[in-house]
Design a protein around this motif. Structure first.
Motif, PDB file in Angstrom:
ATOM      1  N   PRO A 173     -37.334 -28.944   6.800  1.00  0.00           N
ATOM      2  CA  PRO A 173     -35.808 -29.165   6.935  1.00  0.00           C
ATOM      3  C   PRO A 173     -35.147 -27.694   7.024  1.00  0.00           C
ATOM      4  O   PRO A 173     -34.062 -27.691   7.802  1.00  0.00           O
ATOM      5  N   SER A 174     -35.659 -26.684   6.753  1.00  0.00           N
ATOM      6  CA  SER A 174     -35.031 -25.465   6.946  1.00  0.00           C
ATOM      7  C   SER A 174     -35.958 -24.336   7.585  1.00  0.00           C
ATOM      8  O   SER A 174     -35.141 -23.116   7.673  1.00  0.00           O
ATOM      9  N   TYR A 175     -37.119 -24.484   7.856  1.00  0.00           N
ATOM     10  CA  TYR A 175     -37.806 -23.246   8.252  1.00  0.00           C
ATOM     11  C   TYR A 175     -38.930 -23.755   9.478  1.00  0.00           C
ATOM     12  O   TYR A 175     -39.309 -25.085   9.187  1.00  0.00           O
ATOM     13  N   ASN A 176     -39.279 -23.049  10.359  1.00  0.00           N
ATOM     14  CA  ASN A 176     -40.436 -23.696  11.242  1.00  0.00           C
ATOM     15  C   ASN A 176     -41.496 -22.695  11.322  1.00  0.00           C
ATOM     16  O   ASN A 176     -42.713 -23.065  11.907  1.00  0.00           O
ATOM     17  N   TYR A 177     -41.442 -21.806  10.547  1.00  0.00           N
ATOM     18  CA  TYR A 177     -42.679 -20.702  10.668  1.00  0.00           C
ATOM     19  C   TYR A 177     -42.959 -20.026   9.288  1.00  0.00           C
ATOM     20  O   TYR A 177     -41.867 -19.929   8.652  1.00  0.00           O
ATOM     21  N   PHE A 178     -44.273 -19.891   8.885  1.00  0.00           N
ATOM     22  CA  PHE A 178     -44.480 -19.346   7.714  1.00  0.00           C
ATOM     23  C   PHE A 178     -45.743 -18.463   7.620  1.00  0.00           C
ATOM     24  O   PHE A 178     -46.670 -18.726   8.475  1.00  0.00           O
ATOM     25  N   LYS A 179     -45.745 -17.775   6.670  1.00  0.00           N
ATOM     26  CA  LYS A 179     -46.846 -16.543   6.671  1.00  0.00           C
ATOM     27  C   LYS A 179     -47.000 -16.445   5.000  1.00  0.00           C
ATOM     28  O   LYS A 179     -45.813 -15.734   4.480  1.00  0.00           O
ATOM     29  N   TYR A 180     -48.095 -16.159   4.588  1.00  0.00           N
ATOM     30  CA  TYR A 180     -48.481 -15.771   3.201  1.00  0.00           C
ATOM     31  C   TYR A 180     -48.644 -14.231   3.385  1.00  0.00           C
ATOM     32  O   TYR A 180     -49.260 -13.877   4.404  1.00  0.00           O
ATOM     33  N   LEU A 181     -47.896 -13.596   2.558  1.00  0.00           N
ATOM     34  CA  LEU A 181     -48.316 -12.106   2.456  1.00  0.00           C
ATOM     35  C   LEU A 181     -49.467 -11.716   1.499  1.00  0.00           C
ATOM     36  O   LEU A 181     -49.894 -12.257   0.613  1.00  0.00           O
ATOM     37  N   ILE A 182     -50.131 -10.710   1.956  1.00  0.00           N
ATOM     38  CA  ILE A 182     -51.359 -10.261   1.254  1.00  0.00           C
ATOM     39  C   ILE A 182     -50.776  -8.785   0.493  1.00  0.00           C
ATOM     40  O   ILE A 182     -50.324  -7.814   1.306  1.00  0.00           O
ATOM     41  N   ASN A 183     -51.193  -8.712  -0.604  1.00  0.00           N
ATOM     42  CA  ASN A 183     -51.055  -7.460  -1.545  1.00  0.00           C
ATOM     43  C   ASN A 183     -51.826  -6.435  -1.288  1.00  0.00           C
ATOM     44  O   ASN A 183     -52.860  -6.678  -0.348  1.00  0.00           O
ATOM     45  N   LEU A 198     -54.265  -5.105  -2.589  1.00  0.00           N
ATOM     46  CA  LEU A 198     -55.379  -5.287  -3.106  1.00  0.00           C
ATOM     47  C   LEU A 198     -56.281  -6.260  -2.070  1.00  0.00           C
ATOM     48  O   LEU A 198     -57.479  -6.412  -2.217  1.00  0.00           O
ATOM     49  N   GLY A 199     -55.632  -6.976  -1.197  1.00  0.00           N
ATOM     50  CA  GLY A 199     -56.168  -7.582  -0.040  1.00  0.00           C
ATOM     51  C   GLY A 199     -56.160  -9.047  -0.403  1.00  0.00           C
ATOM     52  O   GLY A 199     -56.833 -10.043   0.152  1.00  0.00           O
ATOM     53  N   SER A 200     -55.647  -9.533  -1.609  1.00  0.00           N
ATOM     54  CA  SER A 200     -55.489 -11.029  -1.881  1.00  0.00           C
ATOM     55  C   SER A 200     -54.180 -11.686  -1.701  1.00  0.00           C
ATOM     56  O   SER A 200     -53.193 -10.780  -1.645  1.00  0.00           O
ATOM     57  N   VAL A 201     -53.878 -12.792  -1.494  1.00  0.00           N
ATOM     58  CA  VAL A 201     -52.778 -13.517  -1.215  1.00  0.00           C
ATOM     59  C   VAL A 201     -52.185 -13.577  -2.565  1.00  0.00           C
ATOM     60  O   VAL A 201     -52.667 -13.870  -3.687  1.00  0.00           O
ATOM     61  N   GLU A 202     -50.924 -13.385  -2.432  1.00  0.00           N
ATOM     62  CA  GLU A 202     -50.050 -13.161  -3.709  1.00  0.00           C
ATOM     63  C   GLU A 202     -49.537 -14.552  -4.074  1.00  0.00           C
ATOM     64  O   GLU A 202     -49.402 -15.394  -3.301  1.00  0.00           O
TER      65      GLU A 202
END
Length: 156
Positions: free
Chosen positions: A140-150, A152-156
């Motif tokens: 309902p409120s967004y159409n693009y998404f991305k996980y950020l990587i800290n 240390l190279g892992s997904v937060e």
């Protein structure tokens, strides 16, 4: 091209020129950013939020901000929302948007585990996909998404 990206707590006077160009392309979101900033609705000043301006010398060429995504949309996760992202047409295809978005993501990683945004233009959608944002259908409120990587190279 030597681009300088600065966080701002006040809108620079040159923002009016950016708005004028955006309007000529049919975009009203830079004007909404100015209006919301001036009336206090959105000053990009909540925890983790910020507003960036990109300059080529003294010329303002781009802007982009980050807000907290409304909590009812995030299911308890810390998600930031890319907002009011605009690059002057003559600076597109020269990496300005990429630099600005990478700077925004680097600043965001200490507060947010993912970013979301909404765009309705094909060229912007293509840009965000190149920057590893994934299209999300039927949200309902967004159409693009991305996980950020800290760092240390892992997904937060």
């Amino acid at each position: 091209m030597d681009i300088e990206i600065q966080p701002v707590t006040e809108l620079p006077k040159e923002i009016a020129e950016l708005e004028k160009q955006a309007v000529s392309e049919g975009f009203s979101f830079v004007g909404r950013m100015i209006e919301e900033f001036n009336n206090g609705t959105n000053k990009f000043d909540q925890q983790g939020e910020f507003l960036l301006m990109a300059y080529d010398g003294k010329k303002l060429i781009a802007c982009g901000g980050l807000n907290q995504q409304r909590s009812e949309d995030t299911h308890g996760k810390h998600i930031g929302r890319v907002r009011r992202f605009y690059v002057l047409p003559q600076y597109r295809k020269y990496g300005v948007g990429k630099q600005l978005l990478q700077h925004l993501e680097k600043k965001a990683v200490s507060h947010f585990s993912a970013l979301c945004l909404n765009t309705d233009t094909q060229s912007a959608a293509h840009f965000y996909q190149k920057m590893n944002y994934v299209h999300v259908a039927n949200h309902p409120s967004y159409n693009y998404f991305k996980y950020l990587i800290n760092s240390l190279g892992s997904v937060e």
